[in-house]
Design an enzyme around this catalytic site. Structure first.
Site, PDB file in Angstrom:
ATOM      1  N   CYS A  71     -45.482  28.146  13.451  1.00  0.00           N
ATOM      2  CA  CYS A  71     -45.772  26.799  13.951  1.00  0.00           C
ATOM      3  C   CYS A  71     -46.950  26.196  13.181  1.00  0.00           C
ATOM      4  O   CYS A  71     -47.959  26.863  12.958  1.00  0.00           O
ATOM      5  CB  CYS A  71     -46.090  26.872  15.450  1.00  0.00           C
ATOM      6  SG  CYS A  71     -46.376  25.240  16.156  1.00  0.00           S
ATOM      7  N   CYS A  75     -53.256  25.900  17.644  1.00  0.00           N
ATOM      8  CA  CYS A  75     -53.657  26.289  18.997  1.00  0.00           C
ATOM      9  C   CYS A  75     -54.282  27.694  18.954  1.00  0.00           C
ATOM     10  O   CYS A  75     -53.603  28.648  18.546  1.00  0.00           O
ATOM     11  CB  CYS A  75     -52.456  26.243  19.928  1.00  0.00           C
ATOM     12  SG  CYS A  75     -51.539  24.693  19.789  1.00  0.00           S
ATOM     13  N   CYS A 115     -35.594  27.893  30.903  1.00  0.00           N
ATOM     14  CA  CYS A 115     -36.587  27.125  30.133  1.00  0.00           C
ATOM     15  C   CYS A 115     -36.573  27.573  28.681  1.00  0.00           C
ATOM     16  O   CYS A 115     -36.795  28.755  28.394  1.00  0.00           O
ATOM     17  CB  CYS A 115     -37.984  27.361  30.691  1.00  0.00           C
ATOM     18  SG  CYS A 115     -38.116  27.052  32.451  1.00  0.00           S
ATOM     19  N   CYS A 146     -34.795  23.282  31.373  1.00  0.00           N
ATOM     20  CA  CYS A 146     -36.138  22.834  30.995  1.00  0.00           C
ATOM     21  C   CYS A 146     -36.317  23.128  29.519  1.00  0.00           C
ATOM     22  O   CYS A 146     -35.797  24.132  29.024  1.00  0.00           O
ATOM     23  CB  CYS A 146     -37.184  23.587  31.819  1.00  0.00           C
ATOM     24  SG  CYS A 146     -38.883  23.153  31.370  1.00  0.00           S
ATOM     25  N   CYS A 206     -43.065  18.876  33.761  1.00  0.00           N
ATOM     26  CA  CYS A 206     -43.701  20.169  33.987  1.00  0.00           C
ATOM     27  C   CYS A 206     -44.945  20.156  33.107  1.00  0.00           C
ATOM     28  O   CYS A 206     -44.827  20.141  31.878  1.00  0.00           O
ATOM     29  CB  CYS A 206     -42.752  21.291  33.585  1.00  0.00           C
ATOM     30  SG  CYS A 206     -43.513  22.930  33.645  1.00  0.00           S
ATOM     31  N   ARG A 278     -46.959  26.797  39.432  1.00  0.00           N
ATOM     32  CA  ARG A 278     -46.390  28.044  38.906  1.00  0.00           C
ATOM     33  C   ARG A 278     -47.476  29.038  38.497  1.00  0.00           C
ATOM     34  O   ARG A 278     -48.352  28.712  37.684  1.00  0.00           O
ATOM     35  CB  ARG A 278     -45.468  27.765  37.711  1.00  0.00           C
ATOM     36  CG  ARG A 278     -44.855  29.055  37.170  1.00  0.00           C
ATOM     37  CD  ARG A 278     -43.815  28.829  36.081  1.00  0.00           C
ATOM     38  NE  ARG A 278     -42.722  28.025  36.567  1.00  0.00           N
ATOM     39  CZ  ARG A 278     -42.204  26.994  35.901  1.00  0.00           C
ATOM     40  NH1 ARG A 278     -42.677  26.668  34.722  1.00  0.00           N
ATOM     41  NH2 ARG A 278     -41.203  26.311  36.407  1.00  0.00           N
TER      42      ARG A 278
HETATM   43  N1  SAM Z   1     -44.797  24.325  20.780  1.00  0.00           N
HETATM   44  C1  SAM Z   1     -44.677  23.641  21.990  1.00  0.00           C
HETATM   45  C2  SAM Z   1     -45.987  23.095  22.494  1.00  0.00           C
HETATM   46  O1  SAM Z   1     -47.029  23.692  22.272  1.00  0.00           O
HETATM   47  O2  SAM Z   1     -45.978  22.035  23.112  1.00  0.00           O
HETATM   48  C3  SAM Z   1     -44.009  24.422  23.096  1.00  0.00           C
HETATM   49  C4  SAM Z   1     -44.279  25.909  23.259  1.00  0.00           C
HETATM   50  S1  SAM Z   1     -45.930  26.385  23.706  1.00  0.00           S
HETATM   51  C5  SAM Z   1     -45.910  28.107  23.442  1.00  0.00           C
HETATM   52  C6  SAM Z   1     -45.986  26.114  25.454  1.00  0.00           C
HETATM   53  C7  SAM Z   1     -47.269  26.434  26.191  1.00  0.00           C
HETATM   54  O3  SAM Z   1     -47.405  27.826  26.376  1.00  0.00           O
HETATM   55  C8  SAM Z   1     -48.573  26.027  25.581  1.00  0.00           C
HETATM   56  O4  SAM Z   1     -48.875  24.675  25.738  1.00  0.00           O
HETATM   57  C9  SAM Z   1     -49.562  26.885  26.355  1.00  0.00           C
HETATM   58  O5  SAM Z   1     -50.001  26.204  27.507  1.00  0.00           O
HETATM   59  C10 SAM Z   1     -48.725  28.095  26.738  1.00  0.00           C
HETATM   60  N2  SAM Z   1     -49.198  29.299  26.010  1.00  0.00           N
HETATM   61  C11 SAM Z   1     -48.971  29.582  24.719  1.00  0.00           C
HETATM   62  N3  SAM Z   1     -49.547  30.736  24.355  1.00  0.00           N
HETATM   63  C12 SAM Z   1     -50.181  31.214  25.463  1.00  0.00           C
HETATM   64  C13 SAM Z   1     -50.985  32.359  25.724  1.00  0.00           C
HETATM   65  N4  SAM Z   1     -51.278  33.247  24.775  1.00  0.00           N
HETATM   66  N5  SAM Z   1     -51.468  32.531  26.966  1.00  0.00           N
HETATM   67  C14 SAM Z   1     -51.180  31.625  27.937  1.00  0.00           C
HETATM   68  N6  SAM Z   1     -50.443  30.514  27.736  1.00  0.00           N
HETATM   69  C15 SAM Z   1     -49.952  30.300  26.526  1.00  0.00           C
HETATM   70 FE1  SF4 Z   2     -47.240  25.825  18.160  1.00  0.00          FE
HETATM   71 FE2  SF4 Z   2     -49.377  25.373  19.685  1.00  0.00          FE
HETATM   72 FE3  SF4 Z   2     -46.900  25.393  20.778  1.00  0.00          FE
HETATM   73 FE4  SF4 Z   2     -48.075  27.663  19.873  1.00  0.00          FE
HETATM   74  S1  SF4 Z   2     -48.750  26.371  21.570  1.00  0.00           S
HETATM   75  S2  SF4 Z   2     -45.982  27.046  19.554  1.00  0.00           S
HETATM   76  S3  SF4 Z   2     -49.189  26.925  18.055  1.00  0.00           S
HETATM   77  S4  SF4 Z   2     -47.740  23.947  19.265  1.00  0.00           S
END
Ligand code: SAM
Ligand code: SF4
Ligand code: DTB
Length: 362
Positions: A71, A75, A115, A146, A206, A278
């Site tokens: 990605c 983050c 989801c 979802c 959500c 949740r």
């Molecule tokens: N890439 C998309 C986005 O970030 O909008 C969708 C998938 S992303 C993995 C969805 C959510 O998972 C993130 O916004 C975050 O809140 C949660 N998430 C991701 N990694 C995590 C982690 N290591 N621990 C807890 N929550 C996590």
């Molecule tokens: Fe990409 Fe951030 Fe979503 Fe992870 S949480 S998949 S780095 S956008």
């Protein structure tokens, strides 16, 4: 704030009329809720919970990563960011057929919502026909659908709505104040804009966040203010406990005190009385007693199935056993696509594991 003033401000939220859900929470009020004696906070949360929900029912969703890793976003918590060296195996967008096989398994296991998550900044035009087919297929199985695909523009949101998507997940993640410490490749306003597009297109929202990112207590309060004060509160509010992933900048952040996590659930329940809250990522690191306190605080939804997107989740047998110990049943789905009050009797966990499930009726 005095106890009496706090109590009357809480009571203002407890009417069942959607018009009476509050959207004017102040940070001071929310910090005062967090500061309540633990037993008082739990009592308020449980009281409000019972005015809006069956306190012995939990909604269960199953997650699938439909496109994993590589990605472009940064983050700092995420195993899937290309900037984090996490040994994650990257996978291209899955074939529709494979996704539907997983959805069928989730349904057989008793999940009512499927989801699908993709490690994208946003979906590209070429991806849209594929994800639209996934939605149609999941709906045809009688499951709620979802997706979480990153940022959406108005047109993409409309396409997802037209394909029948029930929920779109897009988290605010943390407070606006702490946000830049966690992500720099998209802004808080970008996230609010996506939520706005999802809402305007007519899908259910959500949206929640992650705690345990090294944020301050005020940041947790501020995140909940953002969520509760949205023009319409999200129908589903995932509260994730950070899953610490080796190779991410947050791998060694200090643990959040368990009671602070439970307080967060309770305050979310009080502020968003009609939303499903949740108990989301991080359950694998929580014992049964901790999870039970989260349910007592008003959590009424979980991810069910041994995997989240890339991280582990408790085994289904562990969850069914915990539900049995607590006398919790899973929620059925009301099909609101027709005007009749038609209940879809999906193959609930209860049906799958009759021996494990507590029967609250007989
Ligand atoms: N890439 C998309 C986005 O970030 O909008 C969708 C998938 S992303 C993995 C969805 C959510 O998972 C993130 O916004 C975050 O809140 C949660 N998430 C991701 N990694 C995590 C982690 N290591 N621990 C807890 N929550 C996590
Ligand atoms: Fe990409 Fe951030 Fe979503 Fe992870 S949480 S998949 S780095 S956008
Ligand atoms: C949400 O709030 N939590 C889910 C879902 N929405 C997409 C994701 C949790 C991810 C946990 C870490 C992982 O599996 O990589």
């Amino acid at each position: 704030m005095s106890q009496a003033a706090l109590s009357s401000s809480i009571n203002a939220t407890t009417n069942k009329d959607p018009a009476d859900v509050r959207h004017n929470w102040t940070l001071a009020e929310v910090e005062a809720l967090f500061a309540l004696p633990f037993n008082d906070l739990m009592f308020e949360a449980q009281t409000i919970h019972r005015q809006h929900f069956n306190a012995n029912e939990v909604q269960v969703s199953t997650l699938l990563s439909i496109k994993t890793g590589a990605c472009p976003e940064d983050c700092k918590y995420c195993s899937q960011s290309a900037r984090n060296k996490t040994n994650l195996e990257k996978e291209r967008l899955m074939e529709v057929e494979k996704v539907l096989e997983a959805a069928e398994k989730a349904k057989a296991m008793g999940s009512t919502r499927f989801c699908m998550g993709a490690a994208w900044r946003n979906p590209k035009a070429r991806d849209m026909p594929v994800v639209l087919d996934m939605i149609k297929g999941v709906k045809a199985l009688g499951l709620e659908s979802c997706m979480t695909l990153g940022m959406l523009d108005e047109d993409q949101a409309q396409q997802l709505q037209d394909a029948g998507l029930d929920y779109y997940n897009h988290n605010l993640d943390t407070s606006p104040e702490h946000y830049n410490q966690i992500i720099t490749t998209r802004t808080y306003q970008d996230r609010l804009d996506t939520l706005d597009h999802v809402r305007s297109a007519g899908m259910k929202v959500c949206s929640g966040g992650i705690v345990g990112l090294g944020e301050k207590a005020a940041d947790r309060a501020s995140l909940l203010v953002q969520l509760a004060n949205l023009p319409k509160q999200p129908e589903s509010v995932p509260i994730n406990m950070l899953v610490k992933v080796e190779g991410t900048p947050l791998a060694n952040v200090d643990d959040l005190e368990s009671f602070d996590f439970i307080r967060c659930i309770a305050v979310a329940r009080i502020m968003m009385p009609q939303s499903h809250v949740r108990l989301s990522a991080g359950r694998s690191a929580m014992n049964e007693q901790m999870q039970s306190l989260c349910f007592l605080a008003g959590a009424n939804s979980i991810f069910y199935g041994c995997k989240l997107l890339t991280a582990e989740n408790p085994e289904t047998d562990q969850d069914t056993l915990l539900f049995k110990k607590l006398g919790i049943n899973t929620e059925t789905v009301v099909d609101d696509s027709s005007n009749q009050d038609k209940r879809i009797k999906t193959s609930l966990v209860n049906a799958q594991h009759k021996d494990l499930f507590y029967d609250a009726v007989n």
